[in-house]
Design a protein around this motif. Sequence first.
Motif, PDB file in Angstrom:
ATOM      1  N   GLY A 111       0.848  -1.186   0.000  1.00 55.18           N
ATOM      2  CA  GLY A 111       0.000   0.000   0.000  1.00 55.18           C
ATOM      3  C   GLY A 111       0.882   1.233   0.000  1.00 55.18           C
ATOM      4  N   GLY A 112       0.464   2.306  -0.652  1.00 58.11           N
ATOM      5  CA  GLY A 112       1.292   3.496  -0.708  1.00 58.11           C
ATOM      6  C   GLY A 112       2.528   3.282  -1.559  1.00 58.11           C
ATOM      7  N   GLN A 113       3.628   3.936  -1.148  1.00 56.68           N
ATOM      8  CA  GLN A 113       4.846   3.880  -1.951  1.00 56.68           C
ATOM      9  C   GLN A 113       6.042   3.305  -1.203  1.00 56.68           C
ATOM     10  OE1 GLN A 113       4.727   8.208  -3.059  1.00 56.68           O
ATOM     11  NE2 GLN A 113       4.848   7.416  -5.145  1.00 56.68           N
ATOM     12  N   SER A 114       5.888   3.044   0.094  1.00 52.82           N
ATOM     13  CA  SER A 114       7.041   2.622   0.897  1.00 52.82           C
ATOM     14  C   SER A 114       6.790   1.296   1.590  1.00 52.82           C
ATOM     15  CB  SER A 114       7.374   3.689   1.948  1.00 52.82           C
ATOM     16  OG  SER A 114       7.743   4.903   1.340  1.00 52.82           O
ATOM     17  N   MET A 115       7.883   0.632   1.949  1.00 52.50           N
ATOM     18  CA  MET A 115       7.844  -0.630   2.686  1.00 52.50           C
ATOM     19  C   MET A 115       9.218  -0.815   3.314  1.00 52.50           C
ATOM     20  SD  MET A 115       8.007  -3.172  -0.622  1.00 52.50           S
ATOM     21  CE  MET A 115       9.317  -2.977  -1.832  1.00 52.50           C
ATOM     22  N   VAL A 116       9.357  -1.838   4.149  1.00 50.77           N
ATOM     23  CA  VAL A 116      10.664  -2.154   4.724  1.00 50.77           C
ATOM     24  C   VAL A 116      11.027  -3.585   4.348  1.00 50.77           C
ATOM     25  CG1 VAL A 116      10.350  -0.569   6.649  1.00 50.77           C
ATOM     26  CG2 VAL A 116       9.741  -2.966   6.942  1.00 50.77           C
ATOM     27  N   GLY A 117      12.326  -3.899   4.452  1.00 50.25           N
ATOM     28  CA  GLY A 117      12.802  -5.247   4.176  1.00 50.25           C
ATOM     29  C   GLY A 117      13.657  -5.755   5.314  1.00 50.25           C
ATOM     30  N   LEU A 118      13.507  -7.056   5.639  1.00 50.09           N
ATOM     31  CA  LEU A 118      14.202  -7.650   6.781  1.00 50.09           C
ATOM     32  C   LEU A 118      14.878  -8.952   6.382  1.00 50.09           C
ATOM     33  CD1 LEU A 118      11.378  -7.318   9.503  1.00 50.09           C
ATOM     34  CD2 LEU A 118      13.336  -5.805   9.182  1.00 50.09           C
ATOM     35  N   THR A 119      16.134  -9.119   6.794  1.00 51.33           N
ATOM     36  CA  THR A 119      16.792 -10.417   6.741  1.00 51.33           C
ATOM     37  C   THR A 119      16.412 -11.175   7.997  1.00 51.33           C
ATOM     38  OG1 THR A 119      18.647  -9.508   5.503  1.00 51.33           O
ATOM     39  CG2 THR A 119      18.986 -11.627   6.577  1.00 51.33           C
ATOM     40  N   LEU A 120      15.930 -12.430   7.848  1.00 49.53           N
ATOM     41  CA  LEU A 120      15.333 -13.157   8.971  1.00 49.53           C
ATOM     42  C   LEU A 120      15.993 -14.505   9.250  1.00 49.53           C
ATOM     43  CD1 LEU A 120      11.630 -12.447   7.959  1.00 49.53           C
ATOM     44  CD2 LEU A 120      12.895 -11.316   9.783  1.00 49.53           C
ATOM     45  N   TYR A 121      16.945 -14.900   8.419  1.00 49.96           N
ATOM     46  CA  TYR A 121      17.556 -16.226   8.573  1.00 49.96           C
ATOM     47  C   TYR A 121      18.871 -16.225   7.797  1.00 49.96           C
ATOM     48  CZ  TYR A 121      18.338 -21.252   7.867  1.00 49.96           C
ATOM     49  OH  TYR A 121      18.897 -22.505   7.811  1.00 49.96           O
ATOM     50  N   GLY A 122      19.851 -17.011   8.293  1.00 51.19           N
ATOM     51  CA  GLY A 122      21.098 -17.186   7.562  1.00 51.19           C
ATOM     52  C   GLY A 122      22.339 -16.947   8.383  1.00 51.19           C
ATOM     53  N   HIS A 124      23.994 -19.052  10.224  1.00 45.38           N
ATOM     54  CA  HIS A 124      24.951 -20.167  10.178  1.00 45.38           C
ATOM     55  C   HIS A 124      25.929 -20.022   9.021  1.00 45.38           C
ATOM     56  CE1 HIS A 124      21.780 -21.304   7.373  1.00 45.38           C
ATOM     57  NE2 HIS A 124      22.674 -22.065   6.764  1.00 45.38           N
ATOM     58  N   GLY A 125      25.538 -19.249   8.007  1.00 45.73           N
ATOM     59  CA  GLY A 125      26.432 -19.039   6.875  1.00 45.73           C
ATOM     60  C   GLY A 125      27.398 -17.896   7.081  1.00 45.73           C
ATOM     61  N   GLY A 126      27.336 -17.273   8.248  1.00 46.76           N
ATOM     62  CA  GLY A 126      28.259 -16.193   8.544  1.00 46.76           C
ATOM     63  C   GLY A 126      27.843 -14.846   7.991  1.00 46.76           C
ATOM     64  N   LYS A 127      26.582 -14.709   7.524  1.00 50.16           N
ATOM     65  CA  LYS A 127      26.134 -13.434   6.972  1.00 50.16           C
ATOM     66  C   LYS A 127      26.030 -12.380   8.078  1.00 50.16           C
ATOM     67  CE  LYS A 127      22.361 -11.166   4.493  1.00 50.16           C
ATOM     68  NZ  LYS A 127      22.430  -9.993   5.369  1.00 50.16           N
ATOM     69  N   PRO A 128      26.626 -11.204   7.903  1.00 50.27           N
ATOM     70  CA  PRO A 128      26.401 -10.128   8.873  1.00 50.27           C
ATOM     71  C   PRO A 128      24.951  -9.651   8.789  1.00 50.27           C
ATOM     72  CG  PRO A 128      27.621  -9.311   6.977  1.00 50.27           C
ATOM     73  CD  PRO A 128      27.537 -10.801   6.825  1.00 50.27           C
ATOM     74  N   HIS A 129      24.432  -9.174   9.886  1.00 57.09           N
ATOM     75  CA  HIS A 129      23.049  -8.690   9.945  1.00 57.09           C
ATOM     76  C   HIS A 129      22.058  -9.763   9.479  1.00 57.09           C
ATOM     77  CE1 HIS A 129      24.351  -4.157   9.759  1.00 57.09           C
ATOM     78  NE2 HIS A 129      25.100  -4.873  10.566  1.00 57.09           N
ATOM     79  N   CYS A 130      22.248 -10.973   9.985  1.00 60.23           N
ATOM     80  CA  CYS A 130      21.367 -12.083   9.590  1.00 60.23           C
ATOM     81  C   CYS A 130      20.049 -12.056  10.344  1.00 60.23           C
ATOM     82  CB  CYS A 130      22.074 -13.413   9.821  1.00 60.23           C
ATOM     83  SG  CYS A 130      22.552 -13.687  11.538  1.00 60.23           S
ATOM     84  N   ARG A 131      19.938 -11.205  11.368  1.00 62.80           N
ATOM     85  CA  ARG A 131      18.671 -10.989  12.072  1.00 62.80           C
ATOM     86  C   ARG A 131      18.426  -9.497  12.124  1.00 62.80           C
ATOM     87  NH1 ARG A 131      18.219 -15.556  11.557  1.00 62.80           N
ATOM     88  NH2 ARG A 131      17.472 -17.187  12.943  1.00 62.80           N
ATOM     89  N   SER A 177      19.885  -2.776  21.698  1.00 62.47           N
ATOM     90  CA  SER A 177      21.095  -3.558  21.471  1.00 62.47           C
ATOM     91  C   SER A 177      21.941  -2.937  20.361  1.00 62.47           C
ATOM     92  CB  SER A 177      20.721  -4.990  21.086  1.00 62.47           C
ATOM     93  OG  SER A 177      21.863  -5.715  20.683  1.00 62.47           O
ATOM     94  N   GLN A 178      23.245  -2.875  20.589  1.00 62.90           N
ATOM     95  CA  GLN A 178      24.162  -2.321  19.585  1.00 62.90           C
ATOM     96  C   GLN A 178      24.766  -3.412  18.702  1.00 62.90           C
ATOM     97  OE1 GLN A 178      24.390   1.083  19.293  1.00 62.90           O
ATOM     98  NE2 GLN A 178      22.776   0.937  20.842  1.00 62.90           N
ATOM     99  N   THR A 179      24.457  -4.674  18.979  1.00 60.43           N
ATOM    100  CA  THR A 179      24.957  -5.775  18.158  1.00 60.43           C
ATOM    101  C   THR A 179      23.919  -6.116  17.097  1.00 60.43           C
ATOM    102  OG1 THR A 179      23.981  -7.614  19.414  1.00 60.43           O
ATOM    103  CG2 THR A 179      26.029  -6.648  20.265  1.00 60.43           C
ATOM    104  N   ASP A 180      24.262  -7.072  16.225  1.00 64.30           N
ATOM    105  CA  ASP A 180      23.293  -7.523  15.219  1.00 64.30           C
ATOM    106  C   ASP A 180      22.824  -8.945  15.515  1.00 64.30           C
ATOM    107  OD1 ASP A 180      25.543  -8.940  14.635  1.00 64.30           O
ATOM    108  OD2 ASP A 180      25.649  -8.387  12.512  1.00 64.30           O
TER     109      ASP A 180
END
Length: 389
Positions: A111-122, A124-131, A177-180
């Motif tokens: 709806g509208g023109q904006s939205m947000v996106g979230l990384t929610l899993y991963g 174990h693969g060493g991805k930064p900001h996996c949550r 929290s200041q961590t990811d």
Amino acid sequence: MAVFPWYWVLKKKKWRFERILVMRLQALLILVLLNISLAAQRAANVNLVPNPGFEEYSEIPDDWFYTGSDFTRVMRYWESATGASPDVYGPKVYVPRHWRDKGFGQTRAHGGQSMVGLTLYGCHGGKPHCREYIQTQLIEPLVPGQRYEISYWVLHLPNSLQINNLSAGFTPLRSVSQTDEKISLEYVISNTDILSCPPGQWLQCRNEFHAQSDAGYMIIGNFRSDEETRIRSRCPGDCLPFAYYYVDDVVLRKLPPILDVPIAPDDLSFAVLEEGKTIKLNYIFFDSGKADFLPRSFRELYLLLDIMRNHPEMSIEVHGHTDNLGTDEFNQELSVKRAQNVVSFLTGHGIDARRIQYQGFASMRPISDNLSEEGRSKNRRVEFHIIRM
């Protein structure tokens, strides 16, 4: 014998009067019940989530987001609950080419023109900001025992993994929290099914629940570990090693029967007004690091306005305070702006500016420790000192 006709006439008039009185009382009762019903319907239709479609910005985005503070700086009434960086998508947001090539931002908001996106899993693969988590202060706190409906629309990034466990959690205090790393919350309304969206189609997540506490903040994200999260790989090509979802149009509303928010013992309406006394405004809230009022602040502001109107001889000095996070210069400026905004609200509603002074004290006058979020939240405050009654 001539008395009887008059007797019956008077008796009939009395009956007619009683019938009219009963009918009017019935009509009044129906009107009262109707007003109560309409008020309950209005309360049930109120969305307790500010900026639910992410359309309002505190400032225009000028770059892609790399830290949680980037998201918090830009999005009005929402913030990152950790150091990780949720993404904002809107007309003026630039998505870097290497992320666009992976499909990021190649869709329209629900709806509208904006939205947000979230990384929610991963993780174990060493991805930064996996949550990644987004949080907001509700327009009013949850009422224990009240039944609610929570809903939000999600859209899966086609080249990423599909998961379950996208959830809404509730907490009495902001997460800072200041961590990811993953957030652990006990009070979570979770979606246990894998969120499998057909390509380009939004899916509504919806749950009903009874509130267990008077939590005032809501956080959206995945509160489970990778091991506790189910995944599904249905990518058109090779899957990215993480799960990514867009989120839009978040709604939290009461379901009948409607319970009122209890009035707290420290409510401003109970304050004892005395010359020379300093009174804390317990329910004025600001965006993190900003001087903008959060929506829940306005009840308290109107109560202060009523006090000033009901005591036309009273003059006050408004004091702004911060916690000790940030530089002294920033906190001093912030405390002054917050006090100024309270003054502007009062003068904007007709209070003579000569009756109000203001000062900012930054973090120089703490009333609690600054070692915990609970202590810092008490130190971030606005007070008014009664100069004259």
